[in-house]
Design an enzyme around this catalytic site. Structure first.
Site, mmCIF file in Angstrom:
data_model
loop_
_atom_site.group_PDB
_atom_site.id
_atom_site.type_symbol
_atom_site.label_atom_id
_atom_site.label_comp_id
_atom_site.label_asym_id
_atom_site.label_seq_id
_atom_site.Cartn_x
_atom_site.Cartn_y
_atom_site.Cartn_z
ATOM 1 N N GLU A 113 0.855 -1.195 0.000
ATOM 2 C CA GLU A 113 0.000 0.000 0.000
ATOM 3 C C GLU A 113 0.885 1.236 0.000
ATOM 4 O OE1 GLU A 113 -3.047 -0.270 3.044
ATOM 5 O OE2 GLU A 113 -3.641 -2.254 2.372
ATOM 6 N N HIS A 238 -9.390 9.186 2.492
ATOM 7 C CA HIS A 238 -8.981 8.069 1.653
ATOM 8 C C HIS A 238 -9.192 8.494 0.199
ATOM 9 C CE1 HIS A 238 -8.518 4.122 -0.074
ATOM 10 N NE2 HIS A 238 -8.183 3.646 1.101
ATOM 11 N N ARG A 284 -1.236 8.733 1.229
ATOM 12 C CA ARG A 284 -2.624 9.096 0.925
ATOM 13 C C ARG A 284 -2.890 10.584 0.802
ATOM 14 N NH1 ARG A 284 -5.787 4.851 4.685
ATOM 15 N NH2 ARG A 284 -5.021 3.093 3.479
ATOM 16 N N HIS A 345 -11.746 9.373 6.187
ATOM 17 C CA HIS A 345 -11.485 7.954 6.439
ATOM 18 C C HIS A 345 -10.984 7.690 7.854
ATOM 19 C CE1 HIS A 345 -10.496 3.853 5.395
ATOM 20 N NE2 HIS A 345 -9.207 4.035 5.646
ATOM 21 N N ARG A 380 -1.178 9.017 8.693
ATOM 22 C CA ARG A 380 -1.054 7.595 9.061
ATOM 23 C C ARG A 380 -0.593 6.761 7.861
ATOM 24 N NH1 ARG A 380 -4.654 3.117 8.585
ATOM 25 N NH2 ARG A 380 -6.083 4.530 7.540
#
Ligand code: SIN
Length: 531
Positions: A113, A238, A284, A345, A380
């Site tokens: 990811e 997100h 992100r 998110h 994060r």
């Protein structure tokens, strides 16, 4: 008013709450309060997975480096270090509890990811949270020391009656008041030690990947009780939620980009190369801002995530749930690109805790998204949140069992009174304010911020908050009213946090201060009682 007495109270039935309850039950009776059935939680919807060093090409320093880089200077290196080093042990424990992570010939299949330099995301196909919840719920349900209270909404913390002038956070937490939905009655749940595991606050925003229950109840209760909230401006959007009229909040996992998904505009142009050398696998904040900028530039409602160059059999096997859901809505991801938009998110901030989940209030702990441990900093790293939930549930459970407060008598609680409140006759006020707050937060306090937008949001929230406070004291509580009061409280804290950070860092981006400033290389702390 009935009072329930337990040894431990856990508010919330996500991964953090269930794992902690399971561990606490060896030492006493545990009440788990949950707003719907225990299955309904944000953890249950987690798709991508849980990050941990298990692969042959991976090591702790790499995972630590990726986490710190993504955290943009605000992660606590000590907390990052302990979380990542304790991850493999928590994974072994989840497996022992019955969690079935995807594996081939006994070796975990690892996903990639954004922000990760190695494949290290353990997953159960694309329903990782659901699989973890299944195993944890089975363990908790078979334990006679755990009692679930479904359809109970926490209202506020129960505090020890204190001498005038004492600072509330120095008070002790004696439990929680909770509204029983079926009867409309508010009950006292009393225990020497209480754990908030109530999750985040995605519903503060109009568009979110979170389920309806995520209204930041634990954060708002703690704030009202005088506990500081930390880093609340760092809201993670997100990049890819499904854009579809009939599908609310459906996430299209980052794991799709990890397997080669390409973001395209309406003309089919792959645009991420214009924004980052990591392209689709940039952290992100960068991907969400890139999409936001493309939407503003082109006036389109959405962009596309293209998976059509990958083998259909692979897509069906690796993403069975996403594939089936899209197909049911008329989108065959093996043949056509998926329309996507960013959505709120995850909250990197929350109730400040130490490395054992302890808050500054004796008798009160917090773990999972409700807490700020220092792991995430300003942003994060993907799939570090289920990890944080498990590591800190373990640490908090150990600390709660040994807590000196747990061995003291509970003290005299402040009693719940309804005063002259009467049943609500104007639910339209709740609906109107609910919609207005969430739209205002999306438009003015979203992915890209400015001083002017934040000032507008602040002015408007003052009026709405005053209206809600009056309504709250005039009418008997309902779940809708409690949730509205909580999202209003947090909207105000998020705006104040964002206004105080005059730089752009991690998830907080403002056009008025587009650069990182060393002056702000510290957490934001918002305290209701600060002078
Ligand atoms: C995802 O599957 O993209 C979500 C994982 C996460 O939020 O860490």
């Amino acid at each position: 008013m009935a009072a329930f007495k337990f040894d431990f109270i856990v508010v919330g039935s996500g991964a953090a709450g269930l794992l902690a309850a399971h561990k606490l039950a060896a030492s006493g009776r545990v009440a788990v309060l949950t707003k719907r059935t225990p299955e309904v939680s944000n953890s249950d919807l987690a798709q991508g997975g849980i990050a941990a060093v298990t692969g042959p090409d991976d090591d702790f320093p790499l995972h630590i480096k990726d986490t710190l880089r993504t955290g943009a200077g605000l992660s606590d290196p000590r907390v990052v270090d302990l979380t990542i080093k304790e991850a493999p042990e928590r994974i072994r424990e989840l497996v022992a509890l019955g969690t079935r992570f995807s594996a081939r010939r006994g070796v975990f299949e690892l996903g990639l990811e954004g922000g990760h330099s190695r494949r290290r995301v353990l997953h159960a196909a694309d329903s990782t949270g659901h699989e973890m919840e299944r195993a944890l719920l089975a363990a908790c349900r078979s334990d006679k020391n755990i009692t679930f209270f479904p359809y109970f909404s926490a209202v506020d913390l129960i505090l020890r009656a204190r001498p005038a002038g004492t600072r509330p956070a120095r008070n002790a937490c004696l439990g929680v008041y909770a509204l029983e939905e079926a009867t409309g009655r508010v009950h006292s749940f009393l225990a020497p030690v209480t754990l908030l595991a109530s999750g985040g606050a995605g519903k503060v925003y109009r568009y979110t990947s979170n389920p309806d229950v995520t209204t930041g109840d634990g954060m708002a209760m703690a704030y009202r009780a005088g506990l500081p909230l930390v880093n609340m401006e760092f809201v993670q959007f997100h990049p890819t939620c499904l854009y579809h009229q009939q599908a609310k909040s459906f996430l299209i996992s980052e794991a799709l980009r990890g397997e080669g998904g390409i973001l395209r505009d309406a003309d089919g142009r792959a645009f991420m190369k214009d924004y980052s050398r990591y392209q689709e696998l940039a952290p992100r904040d960068i991907v969400a801002r890139a999409i936001d900028s493309e939407l503003k530039r082109t006036g389109a409602n959405h962009v596309y995530l293209d998976m059509t160059h990958l083998k259909p059999a692979f897509l069906r096997r690796r993403f069975p749930m996403i594939h089936a859901k899209c197909l049911a809505l008329g989108i065959d991801m093996t043949r056509s690109p998926i329309p996507v938009v960013p959505a709120a998110h995850f909250f990197c901030g929350g109730v400040g805790t130490d490395d054992r989940g302890r808050t500054v209030m004796p008798g009160l702990y917090a773990v999972g998204e409700v807490a700020h441990t220092g792991l995430h900093g300003a942003n994060r790293l993907a799939s570090n949140s289920l990890l944080e939930a498990c590591v800190f549930a373990h640490r908090a459970a150990l600390a709660m069992k040994e807590d000196p407060v747990a061995r003291r008598s509970s003290g005299r609680p402040l009693h719940w009174t309804t005063g002259n409140a009467r049943p609500s006759d104007e639910a339209v006020i709740i609906k109107h304010n609910w919609d207005e707050i969430r739209t205002l937060m999306w438009n003015y306090v979203g992915i890209v911020r400015s001083d002017k937008r934040l000032a507008r949001a602040s002015a408007r929230m003052k009026v709405i908050s005053a209206e809600i406070v009056k309504y709250y004291w005039d009418f008997l509580p309902t779940r809708d009213l409690l949730e509205l009061r909580n999202i209003a409280c947090l909207a105000d804290v998020i705006i104040r946090s964002a206004r105080s950070r005059k730089e752009s860092r991690g998830l907080h981006y403002t056009v008025d201060y587009p650069a990182v400033s060393p002056r702000f290389a510290r957490p934001t702390v918002i305290d209701r009682y600060a002078r």
